[in-house]
Scaffold this active site. Structure first.
Site, PDB file in Angstrom:
ATOM      1  N   LYS A  82      28.539  64.981  47.055  1.00 31.80           N
ATOM      2  CA  LYS A  82      27.659  64.825  45.880  1.00 31.80           C
ATOM      3  C   LYS A  82      26.823  66.089  45.694  1.00 31.80           C
ATOM      4  O   LYS A  82      26.370  66.685  46.686  1.00 31.80           O
ATOM      5  CB  LYS A  82      26.760  63.599  46.093  1.00 31.80           C
ATOM      6  CG  LYS A  82      25.935  63.194  44.882  1.00 31.80           C
ATOM      7  CD  LYS A  82      25.143  61.910  45.167  1.00 31.80           C
ATOM      8  CE  LYS A  82      24.354  61.435  43.966  1.00 31.80           C
ATOM      9  NZ  LYS A  82      23.609  60.183  44.244  1.00 31.80           N
ATOM     10  N   SER A 157      24.271  56.578  40.798  1.00 28.08           N
ATOM     11  CA  SER A 157      24.381  57.951  40.373  1.00 28.08           C
ATOM     12  C   SER A 157      25.511  58.736  41.056  1.00 28.08           C
ATOM     13  O   SER A 157      25.877  59.817  40.578  1.00 28.08           O
ATOM     14  CB  SER A 157      23.055  58.674  40.646  1.00 28.08           C
ATOM     15  OG  SER A 157      22.790  58.725  42.026  1.00 28.08           O
ATOM     16  N   SER A 181      22.815  53.793  44.419  1.00 29.83           N
ATOM     17  CA  SER A 181      23.694  54.864  43.936  1.00 29.83           C
ATOM     18  C   SER A 181      24.952  55.134  44.746  1.00 29.83           C
ATOM     19  O   SER A 181      25.821  55.864  44.289  1.00 29.83           O
ATOM     20  CB  SER A 181      22.911  56.164  43.820  1.00 29.83           C
ATOM     21  OG  SER A 181      22.240  56.183  42.599  1.00 29.83           O
TER      22      SER A 181
HETATM   23  N1  GLN Z   1      20.409  53.569  39.429  1.00 29.77           N
HETATM   24  C1  GLN Z   1      19.184  53.593  40.151  1.00 29.77           C
HETATM   25  C2  GLN Z   1      18.202  54.482  39.443  1.00 29.77           C
HETATM   26  O1  GLN Z   1      18.496  54.885  38.372  1.00 29.77           O
HETATM   27  C3  GLN Z   1      19.419  54.050  41.551  1.00 29.77           C
HETATM   28  C4  GLN Z   1      19.596  55.507  41.661  1.00 29.77           C
HETATM   29  C5  GLN Z   1      19.912  55.954  43.063  1.00 29.77           C
HETATM   30  O2  GLN Z   1      20.167  55.134  43.940  1.00 29.77           O
HETATM   31  N2  GLN Z   1      19.837  57.249  43.270  1.00 29.77           N
HETATM   32  O3  GLN Z   1      17.171  54.756  39.921  1.00 29.77           O
END
Ligand code: GLN
Length: 480
Positions: A82, A157, A181
């Site tokens: 990532k 994400s 994420s």
């Molecule tokens: N989708 C969640 C957010 O927008 C989690 C993001 C993540 O785990 N980095 O915060």
């Protein structure tokens, strides 16, 4: 080599193939780049590819084999990383314009470990900007598509990492999980995604989103691979004061769980996770997963996590508060694009205005607000108390059960563009993943076996430091 299909390759099979000399690491690395060239035009999983470096790493693994040196299980394994995890000398944009020209000046702790293991890094994967989002649509650079249905999002994400694994553009990947994420995109793409216990994996060299929640973890094709990759990256690190000495204590049961031990685990199903918004197809598939787990001989019972309904509100106060503080460093001086400006304040404004996307700005504003004097007590301090209650729910539940089983997401992967104009409905896709982050617990998303339809996953949440329990059940489920 010709008979080896990238589609069937796992870390384990790759390693066995190397040992049996069915192929070389170099051949496989080249085969992956060949496939990426064709397939990733359609998927858009990678932000950058690093062929020269990868070839060197593969050759180093092959040299070890030629010399007959002992081979780490990850030696030569082609991985996707990532783009918020630093690899020295390579870009690390976190999918933000503000880091478009940034090159990492050091290796993240996890990268150092994987380099020592001899792994190969094919490239850096797309994500929501600074890991904020649930669909990878918040990337400043490109959209990633779900390999199972190109009109749908891969989740986020870590959407690029999950799509890369699902489309066989890497053997396995690393993601990061602050509120889901790793698990949510894994579930959307039909992969396994593990968010480790908070403190199990060093965050040194991870571009911070919300530091009290962030953890790096594996996205893989099998539960076995998740255990292998996790074991390699776990451990206490002097460079991350939140990494724990307990991260040293992972034992044999992590990699080789015994069925007789797994059978002794009690699995709890929390009422609060089976709500009205839960898609019927997801609910039906979760029921199937529960039956399969029962068939292993594991005892399944009801449990309760009464404060679950506050988790999302609590997260959307604590997370932006930490985001607003972590993103202060992107000021055009220490990091950023250094726009032309007459004075310092102008420089900050220009850099941040042009460098951050809409979601990053929204969260910086929210976070600054909940931390501001006059509102701090009402929002931030209150959310911290609610966080405690949510953690206590799990403590209570874990008196009677060892593992909690729940959905990962309320629906399967949604359409590209479906939720971009409605942040709240986007936030709701993390309703089942956020509690584990707030409580610091390990949680894994595992794909439910099905003949047709979009991928759906189920989630197992374990006690702190008991990745072995959730992965153990997962291992035997996957063998059914
Ligand atoms: N989708 C969640 C957010 O927008 C989690 C993001 C993540 O785990 N980095 O915060």
């Amino acid at each position: 080599m010709s008979h080896v299909s990238l589609h069937s390759l796992t870390i384990k099979k790759f390693h066995d193939g190397l040992l049996k000399k069915e192929f070389s690491a170099l051949e496989m690395t080249q085969a992956f780049f060949g496939w990426i060239e064709k397939k990733d035009k359609e998927i858009g999983a990678y932000l950058s590819l690093h062929k020269d470096e990868a070839v060197c790493q593969a050759e180093a693994a092959d040299l070890k084999i030629a010399k007959g040196e002992p081979l780490n299980v990850l030696a030569g394994a082609p991985l996707a990383i990532k783009d918020n995890i630093l690899i020295e000398g390579l870009p690390a944009t976190a999918a933000s314009k503000i880091l478009e020209n940034y090159k990492a000046s050091y290796d993240a702790a996890v990268i150092k470990k994987l380099k020592n293991a001899g792994a190969v890094f094919l490239g850096k994967t797309n994500m929501d900007e600074f890991a904020m989002g649930s669909s990878t649509e918040n990337s400043a650079f490109q959209k990633t598509k779900n390999p199972h249905d190109l009109s749908r999002v891969p989740g986020g994400s870590s959407g690029g990492s999950a799509a890369a694994v699902a489309a066989h553009l890497a053997v396995a990947a690393l993601g990061s999980d602050t509120g889901g994420s790793i698990r949510q995109p894994a579930a959307f793409c039909g992969a396994v995604g593990l968010k480790p216990t908070y403190g199990a994996v060093s965050r040194y060299g991870l571009i911070a989103m919300a530091s009290s929640l962030d953890q790096i973890g594996p996205i893989t094709k099998t539960v076995e691979d998740a255990a292998i990759l996790f074991k390699e990256i776990a451990g206490q690190d002097a460079m991350d004061s939140t990494s724990s000495p307990q991260a040293r204590d992972y034992g044999e049961d992590l990699l080789n769980p015994k069925l007789e031990d797994v059978k002794k685990l009690r699995v709890g199903i929390p009422d609060e996770y089976f709500i009205d918004g839960l898609d019927k197809e997801v609910a039906a598939k979760i029921e199937e997963a529960i039956s399969s787990i029962k068939s292993l001989g594991v005892k399944v019972q009801k449990t309760s996590l009464p404060h679950t309904k506050y988790a999302l509100s609590c997260y959307y106060i604590i997370m932006p508060a930490e985001v607003s503080s972590n993103l202060e460093r992107f000021d055009g001086i220490r990091y950023g694009t250094r726009q032309k400006a007459d004075n310092l304040l102008e420089l900050y404004k220009k850099d941040r205005e042009s460098g951050f996307g809409a979601e990053a700005k929204r969260r910086i504003l929210l976070g600054t607000f909940v931390l501001s004097s006059g509102y701090y007590e009402a929002y931030y301090a209150k959310a911290q108390k609610v966080r405690r209650l949510i953690a206590q729910d799990f403590d209570e539940a874990f008196r009677e059960v060892d593992v909690i089983l729940a959905p990962v997401t309320p629906t399967p992967a949604f359409k590209i563009g479906e939720k971009t104009s409605d942040p709240l409905s986007m936030y709701l896709s993390d309703i089942f993943t956020i509690p584990a982050n707030l409580a610091g617990l390990p949680a894994v998303a595992i794909p439910i076996k099905a003949k047709a339809g979009l991928p759906v996953g189920f989630q197992l949440i374990g006690r702190h430091w008991r990745e072995a329990d959730i992965l153990g059940i997962g291992r035997y489920y996957e063998q059914l």
